[in-house]
Design a protein around this motif. Structure first.
Motif, PDB file in Angstrom:
ATOM      1  N   ALA A  33      67.704   0.621 -47.519  1.00 52.36           N
ATOM      2  CA  ALA A  33      67.113   1.537 -45.967  1.00 52.36           C
ATOM      3  C   ALA A  33      68.284   2.245 -45.415  1.00 52.36           C
ATOM      4  CB  ALA A  33      66.373   0.533 -44.801  1.00 52.36           C
ATOM      5  N   ARG A  34      69.274   1.699 -45.183  1.00 49.40           N
ATOM      6  CA  ARG A  34      70.975   1.509 -44.375  1.00 49.40           C
ATOM      7  C   ARG A  34      71.600   2.788 -45.290  1.00 49.40           C
ATOM      8  NH1 ARG A  34      69.961  -3.919 -43.606  1.00 49.40           N
ATOM      9  NH2 ARG A  34      69.660  -4.158 -41.578  1.00 49.40           N
ATOM     10  N   LYS A  35      71.461   2.802 -46.513  1.00 49.31           N
ATOM     11  CA  LYS A  35      71.782   3.270 -46.787  1.00 49.31           C
ATOM     12  C   LYS A  35      71.263   5.037 -47.696  1.00 49.31           C
ATOM     13  CE  LYS A  35      75.398   0.246 -49.377  1.00 49.31           C
ATOM     14  NZ  LYS A  35      75.829  -0.530 -50.792  1.00 49.31           N
ATOM     15  N   VAL A  36      70.043   4.239 -48.447  1.00 50.93           N
ATOM     16  CA  VAL A  36      69.544   6.205 -48.798  1.00 50.93           C
ATOM     17  C   VAL A  36      68.620   6.467 -47.570  1.00 50.93           C
ATOM     18  CG1 VAL A  36      67.844   6.369 -50.572  1.00 50.93           C
ATOM     19  CG2 VAL A  36      69.423   4.698 -51.220  1.00 50.93           C
ATOM     20  N   ASP A  37      67.170   5.783 -47.248  1.00 51.53           N
ATOM     21  CA  ASP A  37      66.547   6.390 -45.947  1.00 51.53           C
ATOM     22  C   ASP A  37      65.659   5.271 -45.427  1.00 51.53           C
ATOM     23  OD1 ASP A  37      63.312   7.545 -45.612  1.00 51.53           O
ATOM     24  OD2 ASP A  37      63.943   9.186 -46.954  1.00 51.53           O
ATOM     25  N   ARG A  38      65.331   4.995 -44.344  1.00 54.71           N
ATOM     26  CA  ARG A  38      65.389   4.287 -43.310  1.00 54.71           C
ATOM     27  C   ARG A  38      62.981   3.390 -43.302  1.00 54.71           C
ATOM     28  NH1 ARG A  38      65.010   6.878 -37.126  1.00 54.71           N
ATOM     29  NH2 ARG A  38      63.918   8.976 -37.506  1.00 54.71           N
ATOM     30  N   ARG A  39      62.476   5.108 -44.895  1.00 57.65           N
ATOM     31  CA  ARG A  39      61.440   4.491 -44.906  1.00 57.65           C
ATOM     32  C   ARG A  39      60.948   3.150 -45.693  1.00 57.65           C
ATOM     33  NH1 ARG A  39      59.809  10.696 -46.189  1.00 57.65           N
ATOM     34  NH2 ARG A  39      61.454  10.486 -46.359  1.00 57.65           N
ATOM     35  N   LEU A  40      62.496   3.420 -46.446  1.00 56.15           N
ATOM     36  CA  LEU A  40      61.842   1.526 -47.276  1.00 56.15           C
ATOM     37  C   LEU A  40      62.274   0.665 -46.889  1.00 56.15           C
ATOM     38  CD1 LEU A  40      64.710   3.037 -49.629  1.00 56.15           C
ATOM     39  CD2 LEU A  40      62.671   3.197 -50.485  1.00 56.15           C
ATOM     40  N   LEU A  99      55.533   6.941 -50.504  1.00 59.98           N
ATOM     41  CA  LEU A  99      56.602   6.988 -50.866  1.00 59.98           C
ATOM     42  C   LEU A  99      56.664   8.283 -51.036  1.00 59.98           C
ATOM     43  CD1 LEU A  99      58.563   3.936 -51.397  1.00 59.98           C
ATOM     44  CD2 LEU A  99      58.098   5.129 -49.473  1.00 59.98           C
ATOM     45  N   PRO A 100      57.773   9.442 -50.993  1.00 58.15           N
ATOM     46  CA  PRO A 100      57.997  10.144 -51.805  1.00 58.15           C
ATOM     47  C   PRO A 100      58.458   9.692 -53.234  1.00 58.15           C
ATOM     48  CG  PRO A 100      59.086  10.431 -50.190  1.00 58.15           C
ATOM     49  CD  PRO A 100      58.869   9.743 -50.214  1.00 58.15           C
ATOM     50  N   LYS A 101      58.115  11.078 -54.074  1.00 57.32           N
ATOM     51  CA  LYS A 101      58.757   9.984 -55.782  1.00 57.32           C
ATOM     52  C   LYS A 101      59.966   9.772 -55.175  1.00 57.32           C
ATOM     53  CE  LYS A 101      55.733  13.395 -58.034  1.00 57.32           C
ATOM     54  NZ  LYS A 101      54.662  14.329 -59.146  1.00 57.32           N
ATOM     55  N   ASN A 102      61.111  11.356 -54.756  1.00 57.12           N
ATOM     56  CA  ASN A 102      62.373  10.728 -55.207  1.00 57.12           C
ATOM     57  C   ASN A 102      63.045   9.222 -54.587  1.00 57.12           C
ATOM     58  OD1 ASN A 102      61.801  11.504 -52.443  1.00 57.12           O
ATOM     59  ND2 ASN A 102      64.088  11.472 -51.887  1.00 57.12           N
ATOM     60  N   LEU A 103      62.174   8.421 -53.474  1.00 58.82           N
ATOM     61  CA  LEU A 103      62.177   6.936 -53.578  1.00 58.82           C
ATOM     62  C   LEU A 103      61.855   6.131 -54.005  1.00 58.82           C
ATOM     63  CD1 LEU A 103      61.688   6.840 -49.651  1.00 58.82           C
ATOM     64  CD2 LEU A 103      63.899   7.578 -50.931  1.00 58.82           C
ATOM     65  N   ARG A 105      62.316   4.974 -57.028  1.00 59.32           N
ATOM     66  CA  ARG A 105      63.062   4.206 -58.008  1.00 59.32           C
ATOM     67  C   ARG A 105      63.498   3.191 -57.388  1.00 59.32           C
ATOM     68  NH1 ARG A 105      65.826   9.350 -57.140  1.00 59.32           N
ATOM     69  NH2 ARG A 105      67.770   9.388 -56.461  1.00 59.32           N
ATOM     70  N   TYR A 106      63.721   3.560 -56.255  1.00 59.28           N
ATOM     71  CA  TYR A 106      63.932   2.058 -55.623  1.00 59.28           C
ATOM     72  C   TYR A 106      63.328   1.296 -54.772  1.00 59.28           C
ATOM     73  CZ  TYR A 106      68.139   5.828 -53.922  1.00 59.28           C
ATOM     74  OH  TYR A 106      68.869   6.746 -55.012  1.00 59.28           O
ATOM     75  N   ALA A 107      62.207   1.585 -54.190  1.00 60.20           N
ATOM     76  CA  ALA A 107      60.431   0.536 -54.529  1.00 60.20           C
ATOM     77  C   ALA A 107      60.719  -0.004 -55.578  1.00 60.20           C
ATOM     78  CB  ALA A 107      60.176   1.090 -54.111  1.00 60.20           C
ATOM     79  N   LEU A 108      60.813   0.320 -56.789  1.00 60.18           N
ATOM     80  CA  LEU A 108      60.664  -0.179 -57.870  1.00 60.18           C
ATOM     81  C   LEU A 108      62.026  -1.005 -58.849  1.00 60.18           C
ATOM     82  CD1 LEU A 108      59.423  -0.172 -61.005  1.00 60.18           C
ATOM     83  CD2 LEU A 108      61.037   1.181 -62.272  1.00 60.18           C
ATOM     84  N   PHE A 109      63.506  -1.069 -57.693  1.00 60.67           N
ATOM     85  CA  PHE A 109      64.373  -1.598 -58.508  1.00 60.67           C
ATOM     86  C   PHE A 109      64.169  -2.831 -57.682  1.00 60.67           C
ATOM     87  CE2 PHE A 109      67.414   2.072 -59.582  1.00 60.67           C
ATOM     88  CZ  PHE A 109      66.893   2.293 -60.475  1.00 60.67           C
ATOM     89  N   SER A 110      63.616  -2.246 -56.517  1.00 62.85           N
ATOM     90  CA  SER A 110      63.399  -3.808 -54.874  1.00 62.85           C
ATOM     91  C   SER A 110      62.044  -4.752 -55.631  1.00 62.85           C
ATOM     92  CB  SER A 110      62.827  -3.178 -53.995  1.00 62.85           C
ATOM     93  OG  SER A 110      63.535  -2.271 -53.141  1.00 62.85           O
ATOM     94  N   ALA A 111      61.120  -4.607 -56.141  1.00 66.56           N
ATOM     95  CA  ALA A 111      60.444  -4.632 -57.133  1.00 66.56           C
ATOM     96  C   ALA A 111      60.914  -5.280 -57.770  1.00 66.56           C
ATOM     97  CB  ALA A 111      59.155  -3.929 -56.452  1.00 66.56           C
ATOM     98  N   LEU A 112      61.633  -4.955 -58.711  1.00 61.52           N
ATOM     99  CA  LEU A 112      62.348  -5.819 -60.355  1.00 61.52           C
ATOM    100  C   LEU A 112      63.034  -6.959 -59.768  1.00 61.52           C
ATOM    101  CD1 LEU A 112      63.056  -2.640 -62.153  1.00 61.52           C
ATOM    102  CD2 LEU A 112      61.011  -4.153 -63.099  1.00 61.52           C
ATOM    103  N   ALA A 113      64.231  -6.383 -58.529  1.00 63.57           N
ATOM    104  CA  ALA A 113      65.079  -7.508 -58.194  1.00 63.57           C
ATOM    105  C   ALA A 113      64.038  -8.990 -58.004  1.00 63.57           C
ATOM    106  CB  ALA A 113      65.613  -7.251 -56.982  1.00 63.57           C
TER     107      ALA A 113
END
Length: 264
Positions: A33-40, A99-103, A105-113
């Motif tokens: 959220a701090r680096k990419v998009d605060r909606r995360l 979330l829009p499509k461009n985000l 993958r970030y949600a997926l990475f967070s869930a994988l973590a």
């Protein structure tokens, strides 16, 4: 180890494990959220909330016949009872809509973590663990007759460690006694910890409960043998005396029926 111990408090390990996994997901999402998009950031909290709600609703629906007898028990989340598949579907559906499509993958990475943290702790708990068997302990009935736990081999066994002063034990006991009578192919033994016959007998008479097997363990030797960290704790042994499952904390009827299905 059944629980994560904090002073006198014991948190069931499965719940603490889920907490650590979700914490990892939130921390990574906040970093994105701090680096990419605060909606995360808000997404992570909402996804977790909806995932938990979805997991609980899924579990209730899967056990609709049980909860139909007591609809309010669907709100007793402290008893446990969550369906991971339903939770993932609820959180995933929310993610796709929020979330829009461009985000994504970030949600997926967070869930994988979160999944990675959960998996690491799960492997650590199972790795190197030796098989647990029914202890060779001799206890006494309310009438003073000695009973060896080894005599219970030959049928699946549900071993419930409880005490009259323990509120969760008092809440779950009537339901467990009823299910013990409805499932005669499984033996239930209710082992009172640290109490004498007069106290236990008075409580059972007051509650109008008559389990087939009530055993006394005034020295808590069974708790020590099974390394129990809190009450109530329920152990599930197969007919050969091998431990199949253990559950620390209050059991709901739906959860207990699930354990019985595995035990058979």
């Amino acid at each position: 180890m059944d629980a994560f111990q904090i002073g006198p408090f014991a948190i069931p390990w499965a719940r603490f494990q889920v907490f650590l996994a979700l914490l990892a997901m939130v921390l990574l999402a906040e970093a994105w959220a701090r680096k990419v998009d605060r909606r995360l950031g808000p997404w992570a909290y909402n996804a977790i909330l909806l995932g938990l709600v979805g997991a609980r609703l899924g579990f209730v629906l899967e056990n609709a016949s049980v909860f139909a007898r007591d609809p309010l028990s669907a709100l007793y989340i402290w008893q446990g009872g969550f369906s991971p598949v339903w939770g993932i579907l609820a959180a995933g559906g929310y993610t796709l809509m929020a979330l829009p499509k461009n985000l994504w993958r970030y949600a997926l990475f967070s869930a994988l973590a979160a999944g990675l943290v959960f998996g690491v702790f799960l492997v650590q708990r199972k790795g190197g663990g030796e098989e647990v068997r029914l202890p060779s302990v001799t206890l006494a009935t309310l009438g003073g007759t000695p009973v060896s736990l080894q005599d219970f081999r030959g049928k699946p066994l549900v071993l419930n460690l409880w005490a009259t002063w323990c509120p969760p034990c008092r809440r779950e006991l009537p339901m467990m006694v009823r299910l013990s009578q409805e499932n005669p192919e499984v033996r239930f033994a209710f082992v009172s910890q640290g109490e004498g016959p007069a106290v236990v007998r008075s409580f059972l008479e007051e509650q109008k409960l008559a389990p087939e097997w009530v055993l006394l363990d005034p020295e808590t030797q069974l708790s020590q043998a099974l390394k129990t960290q809190g009450l109530p704790t329920t152990f599930f042994f197969d007919r050969e005396g091998r431990l199949v499952a253990r559950h620390m904390g209050e059991l709901s009827e739906a959860l207990l029926l699930g354990y019985l299905r595995v035990l058979r």
